[in-house]
Design a protein around this motif. Structure first.
Motif, PDB file in Angstrom:
ATOM      1  N   HIS A  29      -0.813   2.874  11.800  1.00 35.58           N
ATOM      2  CA  HIS A  29      -0.334   1.638  12.422  1.00 35.58           C
ATOM      3  C   HIS A  29       0.593   0.854  11.494  1.00 35.58           C
ATOM      4  O   HIS A  29       0.364  -0.316  11.208  1.00 35.58           O
ATOM      5  CB  HIS A  29      -1.516   0.769  12.844  1.00 35.58           C
ATOM      6  N   GLY A  30       1.602   1.499  10.977  1.00 34.46           N
ATOM      7  CA  GLY A  30       2.632   0.810  10.202  1.00 34.46           C
ATOM      8  C   GLY A  30       2.291   0.571   8.739  1.00 34.46           C
ATOM      9  O   GLY A  30       1.332   1.121   8.198  1.00 34.46           O
ATOM     10  N   ASP A  31       3.103  -0.275   8.117  1.00 37.20           N
ATOM     11  CA  ASP A  31       3.035  -0.465   6.668  1.00 37.20           C
ATOM     12  C   ASP A  31       1.718  -1.047   6.184  1.00 37.20           C
ATOM     13  O   ASP A  31       1.302  -0.791   5.068  1.00 37.20           O
ATOM     14  CB  ASP A  31       4.208  -1.312   6.181  1.00 37.20           C
ATOM     15  N   LYS A  32       1.021  -1.820   7.010  1.00 38.18           N
ATOM     16  CA  LYS A  32      -0.227  -2.427   6.548  1.00 38.18           C
ATOM     17  C   LYS A  32      -1.267  -1.367   6.186  1.00 38.18           C
ATOM     18  O   LYS A  32      -2.130  -1.597   5.358  1.00 38.18           O
ATOM     19  CB  LYS A  32      -0.780  -3.403   7.568  1.00 38.18           C
ATOM     20  N   GLU A  33      -1.180  -0.198   6.778  1.00 41.38           N
ATOM     21  CA  GLU A  33      -2.151   0.853   6.485  1.00 41.38           C
ATOM     22  C   GLU A  33      -1.761   1.716   5.290  1.00 41.38           C
ATOM     23  O   GLU A  33      -2.598   2.411   4.739  1.00 41.38           O
ATOM     24  CB  GLU A  33      -2.372   1.727   7.709  1.00 41.38           C
ATOM     25  N   THR A  34      -0.507   1.677   4.881  1.00 40.05           N
ATOM     26  CA  THR A  34      -0.091   2.531   3.763  1.00 40.05           C
ATOM     27  C   THR A  34      -0.753   2.103   2.456  1.00 40.05           C
ATOM     28  O   THR A  34      -1.011   2.942   1.597  1.00 40.05           O
ATOM     29  CB  THR A  34       1.440   2.542   3.605  1.00 40.05           C
ATOM     30  N   PHE A  35      -1.037   0.808   2.313  1.00 36.11           N
ATOM     31  CA  PHE A  35      -1.721   0.354   1.098  1.00 36.11           C
ATOM     32  C   PHE A  35      -3.132   0.935   1.042  1.00 36.11           C
ATOM     33  O   PHE A  35      -3.545   1.488   0.027  1.00 36.11           O
ATOM     34  CB  PHE A  35      -1.753  -1.178   1.025  1.00 36.11           C
ATOM     35  N   HIS A  36      -3.877   0.828   2.142  1.00 33.72           N
ATOM     36  CA  HIS A  36      -5.229   1.401   2.188  1.00 33.72           C
ATOM     37  C   HIS A  36      -5.169   2.896   1.879  1.00 33.72           C
ATOM     38  O   HIS A  36      -5.965   3.404   1.095  1.00 33.72           O
ATOM     39  CB  HIS A  36      -5.853   1.236   3.580  1.00 33.72           C
ATOM     40  N   MET A  37      -4.242   3.576   2.523  1.00 31.93           N
ATOM     41  CA  MET A  37      -4.139   5.028   2.347  1.00 31.93           C
ATOM     42  C   MET A  37      -3.893   5.402   0.896  1.00 31.93           C
ATOM     43  O   MET A  37      -4.553   6.295   0.363  1.00 31.93           O
ATOM     44  CB  MET A  37      -3.003   5.590   3.203  1.00 31.93           C
ATOM     45  N   ALA A  38      -2.937   4.745   0.267  1.00 33.83           N
ATOM     46  CA  ALA A  38      -2.577   5.100  -1.113  1.00 33.83           C
ATOM     47  C   ALA A  38      -3.766   4.936  -2.049  1.00 33.83           C
ATOM     48  O   ALA A  38      -4.066   5.825  -2.856  1.00 33.83           O
ATOM     49  CB  ALA A  38      -1.402   4.257  -1.585  1.00 33.83           C
TER      50      ALA A  38
END
Length: 83
Positions: A29-38
């Motif tokens: 769901h967009g950029d907000k989830e990339t932090f969690h993922m990383a």
């Protein structure tokens, strides 16, 4: 806040995910989830504020760890946004 020295690899992975958004955003769901993922991919500890965003008209209010309003992020009015 982010300690860049301790989190440099996670920040770089986040940047990669966002630079290749044409691929990754099909699955998240967009950029907000990339932090969690990383941070999760690298198994690096992180903490999230437990308070949800408090919506005002065209504004998101975000809080610190104690629930105090930390800042307000103004957004353009959107159809269907809470008022």
């Amino acid at each position: 806040m982010v300690d860049k020295q301790r989190c440099w690899k996670a920040l770089q992975l986040t940047m990669h995910l966002n630079e290749h958004s044409d691929f990754y955003y099909d699955y998240i769901h967009g950029d907000k989830e990339t932090f969690h993922m990383a941070w999760r991919i690298l198994r690096q500890k992180y903490y999230m504020v437990p308070w949800p965003i408090y919506p005002l008209q065209a504004t998101m209010c975000q809080h610190d760890f104690d629930g105090r309003r930390l800042f307000q992020h103004r957004q353009p009015d959107q159809v269907g946004a809470p008022r």
